[in-house]
Design a protein around this motif. Sequence first.
Motif, PDB file in Angstrom:
ATOM      1  N   UNK A  84      36.936  47.656  32.036  1.00 34.28           N
ATOM      2  CA  UNK A  84      36.720  46.199  32.131  1.00 34.28           C
ATOM      3  C   UNK A  84      36.484  45.686  33.544  1.00 34.28           C
ATOM      4  N   UNK A  85      36.886  46.468  34.559  1.00 31.91           N
ATOM      5  CA  UNK A  85      36.612  46.034  35.937  1.00 31.91           C
ATOM      6  C   UNK A  85      35.116  46.067  36.261  1.00 31.91           C
ATOM      7  N   UNK A  87      33.073  44.512  34.560  1.00 30.21           N
ATOM      8  CA  UNK A  87      32.686  43.169  34.137  1.00 30.21           C
ATOM      9  C   UNK A  87      31.484  43.175  33.200  1.00 30.21           C
ATOM     10  N   UNK A 109      44.254  51.001  29.481  1.00 27.91           N
ATOM     11  CA  UNK A 109      44.872  50.270  30.605  1.00 27.91           C
ATOM     12  C   UNK A 109      45.527  51.177  31.635  1.00 27.91           C
ATOM     13  N   UNK A 113      43.747  50.137  34.715  1.00 31.48           N
ATOM     14  CA  UNK A 113      44.643  49.154  35.327  1.00 31.48           C
ATOM     15  C   UNK A 113      44.130  47.727  35.306  1.00 31.48           C
ATOM     16  N   UNK A 114      43.856  47.194  34.131  1.00 29.82           N
ATOM     17  CA  UNK A 114      43.335  45.831  33.995  1.00 29.82           C
ATOM     18  C   UNK A 114      44.281  45.007  33.123  1.00 29.82           C
ATOM     19  N   UNK A 115      44.055  43.714  33.116  1.00 29.28           N
ATOM     20  CA  UNK A 115      44.858  42.833  32.268  1.00 29.28           C
ATOM     21  C   UNK A 115      44.151  42.610  30.940  1.00 29.28           C
ATOM     22  N   UNK A 117      44.386  40.075  29.400  1.00 29.19           N
ATOM     23  CA  UNK A 117      44.050  38.647  29.366  1.00 29.19           C
ATOM     24  C   UNK A 117      42.863  38.339  30.273  1.00 29.19           C
ATOM     25  N   UNK A 118      42.196  39.358  30.800  1.00 29.87           N
ATOM     26  CA  UNK A 118      41.089  39.093  31.726  1.00 29.87           C
ATOM     27  C   UNK A 118      39.838  38.614  30.972  1.00 29.87           C
ATOM     28  N   UNK A 119      38.967  37.965  31.722  1.00 34.80           N
ATOM     29  CA  UNK A 119      37.759  37.378  31.128  1.00 34.80           C
ATOM     30  C   UNK A 119      36.894  38.448  30.452  1.00 34.80           C
ATOM     31  N   UNK A 120      36.754  39.577  31.112  1.00 28.89           N
ATOM     32  CA  UNK A 120      35.907  40.624  30.543  1.00 28.89           C
ATOM     33  C   UNK A 120      36.509  41.187  29.261  1.00 28.89           C
ATOM     34  N   UNK A 144      50.787  42.999  32.113  1.00 27.94           N
ATOM     35  CA  UNK A 144      49.408  42.607  31.842  1.00 27.94           C
ATOM     36  C   UNK A 144      48.760  43.381  30.720  1.00 27.94           C
ATOM     37  N   UNK A 145      49.398  44.455  30.297  1.00 23.08           N
ATOM     38  CA  UNK A 145      48.848  45.243  29.186  1.00 23.08           C
ATOM     39  C   UNK A 145      49.946  45.449  28.147  1.00 23.08           C
ATOM     40  N   UNK A 149      50.509  40.686  25.027  1.00 18.28           N
ATOM     41  CA  UNK A 149      49.148  40.329  25.429  1.00 18.28           C
ATOM     42  C   UNK A 149      48.140  40.760  24.353  1.00 18.28           C
TER      43      UNK A 149
END
Lengths: 253, 300
Positions: A84-85, A87, A109, A113-115, A117-120, A144-145, A149
């Motif tokens: 997801x980083x 984008x 995750x 290492x992403x959330x 809840x992130x936009x992507x 965050x994961x 969530x």
Amino acid sequence: MIIDGHVHMGKGDFGTLDELKQDMQKAGIDKAVLVPGGMIDVRRMTRYITGVEKPKGDDIPNDVIEHIIHSEPDKFYGFYCVNPHKRREAVIDLENGIQKGFKGLKLAPIVHGFSLASKTVMELADLCGQYNVPFYSHVLFSPGASTKKMAALAKEFPNTNFIIGHMGFGPADVDAMEYAAMYDNLYLETSQGSFAGIKTALETCGSSKLIFGSEFPLYKPISSLMTIRELNCKESDFDNILYKNIQYLLNVK
Amino acid sequence: MKSTDVVAIALPYEMSSAGQAFQRVAQLCFGAAVLPVGKGGAYSEPCKTIKMMCDLGCNVIFTSPSYIVELMKVAKRDGIDITEKIHLDMIWLTGEGCSDAFRKKIKKMWGCDARFYYGSLECGALGIECEAGCGYHIPISHVYVEIIDPDTKEKLEDGEIGEIVVTTLLKEGTPLIRYRTQDLGYMERMECECGIELPKLYLRGRRADQIYIAGEEYAPFYVEEMLMRIEEVGENYYMNVHEDHVEVVIELSAETKYYEGIEEIISSKLEFSCGIPNNIVVVDEIPYSGKKMKRVNYVY
């Protein structure tokens, strides 16, 4: 019919396709859902959890899965993994993957290492809903994961089906079970789940929310299957767990 | 420290005992040469401090985390390679909270070891790190430290996080009995790697600084640790706490160039690790305030 809902396949010599086929035959498993593996050497898992070693997150072997699902489309299904980083690139990548025949999304995750809840991630969840393919992710102790969530995503995107990997976090994630009971579009995949945890989940959210998985090659499919067999539930419950639920989510027969 | 050390004291000498206290320790206890450069007083400018450190062969500095970053920035602006021109052996960090990840950045930028010194104006020295860099050794002949539940005021067991309470043992003019520091921490009694068997103190931020968002509590100490572990994030930041999220204003690390969308990536990494709903704002530079750095600001 038995479908293994969670099998890792990578580029290394740990957990090859031949080994998988042998293990499937031994366990009487007919089909399997493959997800890209090898970004973490699961034989050294603790080192990754403690942060001592870093995953190879840029090298996602979707191509390995693609080759197998095209070679044996009646035996293997694939979930496409993205970071997801990346984008917008991740969203486009997933769409291309689905068009190439992948049946779902796999997020990792602990690798990237992403959330959740992130936009992507939201865009990915929305895309899964549009294509009617499931969104599969592990949940972790990292806030965050977390299970919470993932449940928030299920609530936010009611047209997308979500699968929480490994029965959630820890040996008996009661929150994951309760969320699965609460949201129609949230399922639990059983690999690495404890017997007591799966049994409790069966009572909490019912067999229609459980999907059998083995986590090959970290676990032997036959031992994961034995845990399910020991539930001693009704034949119709076994059918749900062992193939019907995943068939429904993948839109296959 | 040793008598041949040249020690810069970059701490306030005005309205604070910090500068003078460390100067006395360096001079009287170790016989070291002291550069009383101060920290932002009338004659104390960062560029002068850098020049003195270069010219007089400074190898030890006592200062705050934000000021050591400011000194690095000023040196860079003036075209001085700090690892080339200043050969520091040790940075003693004090006066402000500092996560281990932030310390690692400081060590990397100065190319030397950095240890924490925990104290307060009211009580004096409370904890000193050894070479293990993991927890503070308590100067038990000077202070008696306890950890209490801040609500019930009951003394907590080892390993339980609570408020650090101090009784001074030697102060005659201003003795303190069970002084509540508002700092959070816990104690452990395992033998340290350095061989000391006495209890060690571990800090966990300040009680008054905790961030509350939508009913959840987040420790700035932990948020900073996770923020500073993100490779794209530089050495300076502050947080504006809103009702439903925190706005984290950062500089990028020297190795990172800005590109569209970097804010989302950093935000996602931060939320992944500590769960705090956040919005990242990237700025070219966060100006040094000249005062004690305030990392957390409430804006609602």
